[in-house]
Scaffold this motif. Structure first.
Motif: not given
Length: 216
Positions: A3-10, A105-118, A138-141
């Motif tokens: 919720v914090q990372v993909f909801g609020f921050m993203a 690009c790191w957001l896309a990678i992070s989302s892919a890792l979320a799908l991998t974990a799931a 987040i930091s790159s942005w």
């Protein structure tokens, strides 16, 4: 954390990006028809994952997978809009463009890792996911938008422009090393070295970034 990372921050970063990037590059928002889709998919993904974890089995994993798939599609749409908008503006070599593109690009990678974990039903993948999301996306942005607006807001004079590309590369290498070092495998010497190298690269590049902004 979802919720914090993909909801609020993203969602915050995506909204700000759609508003300010055209102004930053002197262009217009490209592929604007994808913007509502990226919003609703991102929101649906976050809500789906959160509900899955709260409700519990047997709904947790199906909602986790479905929500993560929504996040990945939303990230792909966001990347398409962001990269095309950066390309459409007035040609320039401002370094903030590289930071912003890398963050997308790191957001896309992070989302892919979320799908991998799931898909693996393995929460140890979160070690990799949160490293990529926090240090990469987040930091790159923050560094990209900061490079564009902080000198104006704070009245400081950037220095050592020739050093900035090396700072960018060093930081991104630090993120990659940290992500690899967080891999969900048994601890090993190689992973320990990668984590240590990533930490050194991140700390040194952040210090150099701050110095190049003229904040010292």
């Amino acid at each position: 954390a979802y919720v914090q990372v993909f909801g609020f921050m993203a969602l915050f970063i995506m909204g700000v990006a759609y508003h300010v990037l055209p102004r930053f590059v002197g262009g217009v928002l490209q592929n604007a028809r994808l913007v509502p889709w990226s919003f609703w998919l991102q929101l649906a993904g976050v809500v789906g994952i959160a509900c899955g974890f709260f409700v519990g089995e047997p709904f947790t994993r199906p909602l986790w997978i479905t929500g993560s798939a929504c996040l990945l599609i939303a990230a792909a749409l966001f990347c398409a809009v962001t990269l095309r908008t950066l390309e459409s503006g007035v040609p320039g070599r401002e370094l903030f463009r590289r930071w912003v593109a890398a963050g997308a690009c790191w957001l896309a990678i992070s989302s892919a890792l979320a799908l991998t974990a799931a898909a693996a039903d393995d929460v140890t993948w979160h070690r990799v996911l949160w490293t990529a999301a926090l240090s990469g996306f987040i930091s790159s942005w923050i560094f990209g938008v900061g490079r564009r607006i902080l000198p104006i807001f704070l009245g400081c004079q950037p220095r050592w422009a020739a050093l900035e590309p090396a700072v960018f590369v060093t930081y991104q290498l630090g993120v990659v090393a940290s992500v690899v070092g967080a891999w969900p495998l048994a601890d090993s010497t190689i992973l320990n070295v990668m984590r240590g190298a990533g930490a050194i690269l991140l700390v040194s590049s952040v210090a150099a970034y701050t110095a190049c902004l003229g904040l010292f």
